[in-house]
Design a protein around this motif. Structure first.
Motif, PDB file in Angstrom:
ATOM      1  N   SER A 259      25.817   2.922  73.699  1.00  0.00           N
ATOM      2  CA  SER A 259      26.393   3.216  72.452  1.00  0.00           C
ATOM      3  C   SER A 259      25.306   3.283  71.495  1.00  0.00           C
ATOM      4  O   SER A 259      24.071   2.926  71.676  1.00  0.00           O
ATOM      5  CB  SER A 259      27.339   1.936  71.831  1.00  0.00           C
ATOM      6  OG  SER A 259      28.455   1.891  73.010  1.00  0.00           O
ATOM      7  N   GLY A 261      24.404   3.347  67.000  1.00  0.00           N
ATOM      8  CA  GLY A 261      24.611   2.736  65.595  1.00  0.00           C
ATOM      9  C   GLY A 261      23.947   3.003  64.420  1.00  0.00           C
ATOM     10  O   GLY A 261      23.000   3.903  64.578  1.00  0.00           O
ATOM     11  N   THR A 262      24.236   2.692  63.292  1.00  0.00           N
ATOM     12  CA  THR A 262      23.878   3.148  61.979  1.00  0.00           C
ATOM     13  C   THR A 262      23.103   2.049  61.304  1.00  0.00           C
ATOM     14  O   THR A 262      23.769   1.160  60.819  1.00  0.00           O
ATOM     15  CB  THR A 262      24.790   4.000  61.030  1.00  0.00           C
ATOM     16  OG1 THR A 262      25.373   4.831  61.757  1.00  0.00           O
ATOM     17  CG2 THR A 262      24.246   4.349  59.573  1.00  0.00           C
ATOM     18  N   ALA A 305      20.117   0.081  65.437  1.00  0.00           N
ATOM     19  CA  ALA A 305      19.882   1.041  66.537  1.00  0.00           C
ATOM     20  C   ALA A 305      19.149   0.915  67.497  1.00  0.00           C
ATOM     21  O   ALA A 305      18.149  -0.112  67.302  1.00  0.00           O
ATOM     22  CB  ALA A 305      19.491   2.266  65.441  1.00  0.00           C
ATOM     23  N   ASN A 338      23.775   7.443  66.664  1.00  0.00           N
ATOM     24  CA  ASN A 338      24.711   7.031  65.811  1.00  0.00           C
ATOM     25  C   ASN A 338      26.141   6.370  66.508  1.00  0.00           C
ATOM     26  O   ASN A 338      26.430   6.832  67.728  1.00  0.00           O
ATOM     27  CB  ASN A 338      25.223   7.704  64.523  1.00  0.00           C
ATOM     28  CG  ASN A 338      26.172   8.806  64.669  1.00  0.00           C
ATOM     29  OD1 ASN A 338      26.551   9.109  65.903  1.00  0.00           O
ATOM     30  ND2 ASN A 338      26.704   9.292  63.591  1.00  0.00           N
ATOM     31  N   GLN A 339      27.338   5.710  66.151  1.00  0.00           N
ATOM     32  CA  GLN A 339      28.273   5.287  66.499  1.00  0.00           C
ATOM     33  C   GLN A 339      29.182   6.223  66.893  1.00  0.00           C
ATOM     34  O   GLN A 339      30.107   5.803  67.795  1.00  0.00           O
ATOM     35  CB  GLN A 339      28.786   4.153  65.636  1.00  0.00           C
ATOM     36  CG  GLN A 339      29.327   4.747  64.576  1.00  0.00           C
ATOM     37  CD  GLN A 339      28.440   4.739  63.153  1.00  0.00           C
ATOM     38  OE1 GLN A 339      27.095   4.789  63.545  1.00  0.00           O
ATOM     39  NE2 GLN A 339      28.906   4.945  62.203  1.00  0.00           N
TER      40      GLN A 339
END
Length: 453
Positions: A259, A261-262, A305, A338-339
């Motif tokens: 996964s 993330g930001t 991230a 990103n997510q």
């Protein structure tokens, strides 16, 4: 087409017009306007006589400068609100709010429908004065728009472009006689129709190439390259038969998902570094070596991230893009995501290139595993998606299939590039022809009279 020019010209004093025929008047656009009334949005339709079709900016055909024939939106508008706003064939519609970088606000289109309607509050209804030919003025505003005449009247408000309609209508245009307006409109209707037909042929070719591309990928990654190979029933309806020596394995058994993330946007120490950070906007290519946004090592160390390795396969798992397509991208360097993305990391049983082509070939099946995610977005049902059964050939055969698909799609992509270039040239030709005709750089009166005769 070589057409004559007018016998005498004068300097209009207006940059976008240049020299114009000496007999033509140069006046503000508003001289052509009898009335200009803002539209209204009204209320939700309630099934009674107040319901009426409402033209939105989304209903503009920006290529042909008219309102689309199908207007899907109904709104409840009272009789009082309708006064002076009912659209009639021959009205012009001026886009007042919206727009963007590609299509700035200020487009003008012609309403040709016989169906009574109103326009939304983002649009103004223009009724032309007597002696003004609607299709000529449609073309003149289109020429002005292509030359950026509207840009000076744009007011930016909270990220939405708004047009100062009074300022725009104070811009200068040209006023041929009514006969000349009609002749120019007839000429442009005929000539742009020819160009539009050529553009439509190229668009049809692009669609056929896209179908051929997808079919080529699907056949190679599900049937292999040997037409004489023994086949077996895969037991999976969308796959059908596959080579007998291939395995059929769920995605989750041959790949690991990561996964994204930001990092906090408020922490400037996390942004502007040298680590690529991918989002859906970067997934416009099939092999990705850099991204629009970058983060720092501090962002990675904060846990906001994490890096995925080179050779990961990126897919979109949530967003508006999933309503239209299923992009699959192979990373050429380590990067963060990103997510809205997932990184698919192939096991030792799969080469990254083959997995990328396999997921592209199964894009239609992936898009069957979507759920609504709110606000018009879609999201993959991850359990359902990772359970997709995929055909897995031996590694050596994977390399051969991937090499074949690269060569085959490259040829198809070159044909598509040529078709896109042809459309661009035809579109430029169309725009130049319209501008030349409406500003009198060519004299089409004899041409129209000859055809009529």
């Amino acid at each position: 087409m070589k057409l004559p020019r007018y016998p005498e010209y004068k300097n209009s004093g207006i940059e976008w017009l240049g020299n114009v025929p000496a007999s033509w008047r140069v006046e503000r656009f508003k001289v052509s306007v009898k009335s200009c009334r803002n539209g209204v949005w009204g209320g939700e339709p309630n099934g009674d006589s107040d319901d009426i079709e409402c033209v939105r900016v989304a209903d503009f055909d920006r290529a042909r400068f008219v309102v689309n024939q199908g207007v899907p939106t109904l709104r409840s508008i009272t009789e009082r609100e309708r006064e002076g706003r009912i659209l009639e064939a021959g009205n012009l519609l001026l886009e007042k709010s919206g727009g963007g970088e590609v299509h700035p606000v200020g487009q003008v289109v012609l309403y040709e429908r016989e169906v009574p309607a109103i326009c939304s509050n983002f649009i103004a209804r223009i009724e032309l004065s007597a002696g003004m030919v609607p299709r000529y003025w449609m073309y003149q505003h289109a020429a002005a728009y292509s030359r950026g005449v509207n840009v000076g009247s744009i007011k930016q408000t909270s990220g939405i472009q708004n047009l100062d309609q009074n300022q725009y209508l104070n811009e200068q245009g040209v006023y041929p006689t009514e006969y000349e307006q009609a002749a120019i409109a007839v000429f442009l209707d005929r000539e742009t129709a020819k160009i539009d037909a050529l553009i439509a042929e190229q668009e049809k070719l692009i669609a056929l190439l896209a179908e051929k591309r997808q079919a080529t990928i699907f056949h190679a990654v599900t049937k292999g390259l040997n037409p004489s190979a023994p086949m077996k029933d895969s037991g999976v309806p969308w796959l059908g038969e596959v080579p007998a020596h291939w395995e059929i394995v769920p995605l989750k058994y041959v790949a690991e998902l990561r996964s994204g993330g930001t990092p906090s946007k408020d922490n400037l120490d996390y942004w502007g570094g040298d680590i690529p950070w991918a989002s859906a906007k970067d997934l416009k290519v099939e092999r990705l070596g850099d991204t629009a946004d970058h983060i720092t090592q501090a962002a990675v160390e904060s846990g906001g991230a994490s890096l995925v390795r080179q050779g990961a396969i990126l897919v979109v798992v949530r967003g508006m893009i999933l309503a239209r397509m299923f992009p699959v991208v192979e990373t050429l360097v380590p990067m963060a995501i990103n997510q809205d993305l997932k990184a698919v990391l192939p096991s030792a049983r799969l080469s990254a290139s083959f997995l990328a082509w396999l997921l592209r070939g199964s894009a239609g099946e992936s898009l069957q595993r979507l759920d609504e995610a709110g606000h018009g977005t879609k999201a993959l049902r991850m359990d359902a998606w990772t359970s997709i059964h995929l055909p897995i050939p031996p590694l050596e055969e994977q390399a051969l299939v991937a090499e074949f698909v690269v060569k085959a799609t490259t040829r198809l992509d070159e044909l598509r590039t040529s078709a896109v270039r042809a459309i661009d040239l035809l579109t430029e030709r169309r725009s130049a022809l319209i501008a030349a005709a409406v500003t009198g750089q060519i004299d089409v009166r004899g041409e129209v009279a000859e055809v009529a005769a």
